[in-house]
Design an enzyme around this catalytic site. Structure first.
Site, short mmCIF file in Angstrom:
data_model
loop_
_atom_site.label_atom_id
_atom_site.label_comp_id
_atom_site.label_asym_id
_atom_site.label_seq_id
_atom_site.Cartn_x
_atom_site.Cartn_y
_atom_site.Cartn_z
N THR A 70 -8.40 8.78 8.74
CA THR A 70 -7.67 7.64 8.21
C THR A 70 -7.49 6.53 9.24
O THR A 70 -6.83 5.53 8.96
CB THR A 70 -6.28 8.08 7.72
N LYS A 113 0.84 -1.20 0.00
CA LYS A 113 0.00 0.00 0.00
C LYS A 113 0.87 1.25 0.00
O LYS A 113 1.79 1.37 0.82
CB LYS A 113 -0.91 -0.01 1.23
N GLY A 140 -7.93 3.34 10.89
CA GLY A 140 -8.52 2.07 10.49
C GLY A 140 -8.50 1.82 8.99
O GLY A 140 -9.17 0.91 8.50
N THR A 141 -7.74 2.61 8.24
CA THR A 141 -7.69 2.45 6.78
C THR A 141 -7.21 1.05 6.38
O THR A 141 -7.83 0.39 5.53
CB THR A 141 -6.74 3.51 6.16
N GLY A 142 -6.12 0.60 6.99
CA GLY A 142 -5.56 -0.71 6.63
C GLY A 142 -6.50 -1.85 7.00
O GLY A 142 -6.68 -2.79 6.22
N CYS A 143 -7.14 -1.75 8.18
CA CYS A 143 -8.10 -2.77 8.61
C CYS A 143 -9.23 -2.86 7.60
O CYS A 143 -9.65 -3.94 7.19
CB CYS A 143 -8.68 -2.43 9.98
#
Lengths: 562, 562
Positions: B254, B182, B256-259
């Site tokens: 942003t 990412k 919690g974006t990856g979750c």
């Protein structure tokens, strides 16, 4: 996105606990936060293990949430033991004292659907003493109500509707503002209901089958269920009783029913829904969740939490994607759109090598196409409900009518007389396209017609911008200056036409944003868009092919005559 | 409701961890289960405390879920420490070995958005050694990729697009089937992108602004963002690289974006979406979640997880509520519906005391109303797309035409001649109603016309059933036998008419179920339904009032002449 907090246990299988709460919050459009009091290793067959979270860590979670997230309502579920119950009550009291009260729904969870004890027995007193006085509403089921009443030496047996009413009133004396006693396990009869009515008691049949709805009752064949009714009994702060009646469901998809109901109640109260209406809506949401559940797991499966939402097909408009509908339409018809806007006719026109006869054939047919196009906009005006869209559509009609005389002048430059132009017979490709626009306008709503009209408007705008941009490249294949079709290219890439393109984009997008299409409607728009795109390509094909075949017919005539 | 499992930490504030995962699963129409590896006391300002769940309890949760719920994909997030990572890998391996592999997305979470360490450093090797070989996809961000590469003594610095591609390829050699690196924190330029293209590299611009969409690019004024691009780099099992390009967002929402991204990926893979399309869809979902977020909390706020759903206004059809649309319409116009179906005219007719002149006035106007009604059904046929609805609508037209001659015979019994009937002029109440039906049919889609036509069909059915039911009560106010209007009551309560009522209910409900209305469309249906209900009431008012005022005019004429 109203923030709502659940303070409860975690159900690994996802059907109850904070998982059910978060799902319920989400589909109600609320923002869910969650404080975990205990972990369970659990599935639809039962609770395999429970792990209590230390009370200090419960407090830390509560402080993290309450200090930062502007929570508008709170529900409590499984609190596990006395220490955690005390911890929760203490932080809530402190928060309410300093920042003001917010609605608190206390679901006094004691036992799971599968029969597993979820609260240490000595915590019952703590819930009554410390949590009930802070609560706007408590939501015990029959077993929990009996346990709570017994704990305070009240008559506790609940066997019929009158018992439920008495129990609800007694529970209210324990401290909460209101009591919702859930009766999902008690069947009541119509006779019992009829006997209950009094001044301070109201009966609400959510299915509305009590008044002026014989057609629904009789054709829905509900009479067969008439004896399998269940009720929830609400006792409010003025001691008023409201009885919510609904048909009893036969289902094993009941894992998390209580969690879901109290979570839905918290969402309603967070939004300011009056209590009685909040109960009606939350009970209906839960009821439908049970009735529409799909079996998951081997035991008591979860509810369907998703019945109250549908997917949004067109994304919201944002700064980085201001035209989401148009993007979707272009994506769904990507190949045919390219064949239209980069058609051989367009390429030859850009090179300046398009034979004059093809251009003349096109422009004569276009003159007649524009009549259909003007009529379709007039139809759009006739289908519109407000002055602004009526006026916008009629402006387009007016522009086309004005252009038709310019069109005539333009044709004259190419040696086409007014008579020849008017008497040109319609090619099938033109009739197909023009009549399809009118038919689409007759069949559907105004938005469907807006989509149909867009393929022409936006496509010619795309062609104009593409030719202009290509012309600016070094050693471009597009011949701009000196091109016999320069005026055509200038018209469609120019400010006046592009302003209309931008307005068209705005109309499409603002209407799709104001009224997000369902799957079926969106598929309908995609279909109309693609058909119009194909008809546009067919129009170019006609302009290329018909003069050729005319020529070949003439040639064969000449050949045969010689 | 495809079941999907997340194995991750709990975020009390609800923006990240299993909370973000469950929200993402829910709005994707998946059923979420969750195994909690660690609790955090956390909010948008940071992580205040972390509490690790004992590895044995992690295993117990996993077994409870995997033994019972038919999970179709799994994602792992924060695993906390070496022991929990080992526990997760062990159970997953055992499950895959015995029950077969299912898609596993591993988000190698090491550090929170706010900078808090979420994984013990010694667990990094365990993730690589034990979890990566089981994973279909890993989704590190730049910092995590650098950490993972460094751990295995690879060159780890990622400063540009070529570094990202190299890193993705190297990470794949660590064991996973595919790597999504990412790049939300790295800006890349168009020049870099242009230099990258090669045979085994594909560039996907989700916004479609690369081809045949000059109108969107230019009118959306995107050129100002052209240098603020970010990319995600996907390296698949054949070492192929796909670069997903999108506009960089300036946002603090942003958390919690990856979750969210890895949860959305798990949903797509659970459904069998091909990997590249799954990445495109999951990245778009996440991107829009950031861009449409509403500020919550004082720090890095959560995404908007709800942008991809809309509320469902009409509940699904169920056994206990087979007519949810009709119930909703009746509820929304409850008062006026009652005034229509229990109108003074109906009550007098049921009593048999309705003056003959009122009935005759009604029946003459009704004869002309039925012409509009037949034309409206013919219009419905013209607006329909399939033979079945065309045939159903035309059947109604045919029935009305047949009835018109019976109507004439019926009128003859009351002494009204054919001439008088045909030459009766239209009352405004009739013209208003009839023309409203035609206008509604012209303006909207076929469903809107179906709703408009239902008020008459269903209302007369309700009146027939009501009078018949009331007549059966002891000492009823309804006079059945001997009532001069018995035939009218028998017609509308009889089987033939009620069969039409039931068919009408089915049409309404099946169409609403097949194409759930948006808020705007539902409001439009409610409006049309209520207006038709009012027009029906107006028709009864006319039948009561106009003969009376005619009488009073006659009386005053007689009075003034005498």
């Amino acid at each position: 996105m109203t923030p709502v907090l659940t303070i409860a246990g975690s159900d690994s299988s996802g059907g109850a606990g904070i998982q059910a709460d978060l799902k319920t919050f989400t589909v109600h459009g609320c923002y869910g936060a969650s404080v975990i009091t205990a972990l369970t290793a659990q599935n639809t067959a039962g609770v395999q293990a429970v792990y209590g979270v230390p009370p200090d860590f419960v407090k830390q979670q509560m402080n993290s949430v309450l200090d930062d997230i502007g929570v508008k309502a709170i529900k409590t579920g499984m609190l596990f033991d006395t220490e955690n119950t005390k911890a929760v009550a203490q932080i809530l009291k402190g928060h309410f004292d300093t920042k003001g009260h917010i609605p608190l729904v206390c679901d006094p969870v004691c036992v799971s659907t599968s029969g597993h004890a979820l609260l240490h027995p000595d915590a019952v007193d703590t819930i009554i003493d410390e949590l009930f006085p802070l609560s706007d509403l408590i939501t015990p089921n029959k077993a929990e109500a009996e346990l709570l009443l017994k704990q305070r030496d009240f008559p506790s047996r609940i066997a019929n509707l009158q018992d439920m009413i008495n129990a609800a009133r007694r529970l209210r004396t324990l401290g909460p503002q209101a009591v919702l006693l859930k009766g999902g396990h008690c069947v009541v009869s119509l006779r019992e209901l009829a006997n209950i009515s009094s001044d301070d008691t109201q009966v609400i049949r959510d299915d509305l089958l009590d008044e002026n709805s014989n057609i629904l009752r009789i054709h829905g064949r509900k009479e067969q269920h008439v004896d399998s009714l269940v009720v929830d009994v609400l006792c409010t702060s003025d001691n008023h009783i409201t009885i919510f009646v609904r048909t009893k469901l036969q289902s094993t998809s009941t894992h998390g029913t209580g969690c879901t109901l109290s979570a839905a109640l918290a969402c309603q109260l967070a939004r300011g829904t009056p209590l009685s209406e909040a109960v009606r809506l939350a009970a209906a949401y839960t009821h439908i969740g049970i009735e529409t559940a799909i079996p998951i797991g081997s035991g008591f499966g979860p509810l369907n939490h998703n019945h109250s939402i549908t997917p949004r097909l067109v994304p919201p408009r944002t700064k980085t994607n201001p035209y989401p509908l148009t993007s979707s339409l272009l994506r769904s018809s990507r190949m045919i759109w390219k064949e239209y806007v980069q058609h051989e006719f367009v390429v030859l026109l850009g090179k300046g090598t398009l034979p004059k006869e093809n251009f003349l054939h096109f422009i004569k047919q276009d003159y007649h196409y524009l009549k259909y196009y003007a009529r379709a906009y007039a139809l759009l005006a006739a289908k519109s409900h407000a002055y602004a869209p009526i006026s916008a559509a009629i402006d387009v009609v007016f522009s086309i009518v004005q252009e038709s005389s310019m069109h005539m002048g333009y044709c004259a430059e190419w040696g086409i007389t007014e008579d020849e132009l008017i008497n040109t017979s319609e090619s099938p490709a033109l009739t197909a396209y023009g009549a399809f626009l009118i038919d689409t306008g007759m069949q559907g709503d105004s938005m469907k017609l807006v989509v149909a009209l867009a393929a022409c408007l936006l496509g010619y705008g795309e062609i104009g911008l593409w030719l202009k941009e290509e012309a600016q490249a070094p050693d471009s294949w597009v011949q701009w200056e000196g091109n016999p079709y320069l005026k055509w290219m200038e018209d469609y890439s120019g400010d006046i036409y592009q302003k209309a393109v931008k307005a068209g984009l705005e109309t499409l997008e603002s209407r799709a944003a104001a009224d997000a299409p369902s799957l079926v409607r969106f598929a309908d728009w995609q279909d109309v868009w693609e058909r119009c795109t194909r008809l546009e390509k067919g129009f170019w094909d006609m302009a290329i092919d018909e003069p050729r075949s005319l020529n070949s017919r003439l040639l064969s005539y000449v050949a045969s005559s010689s």
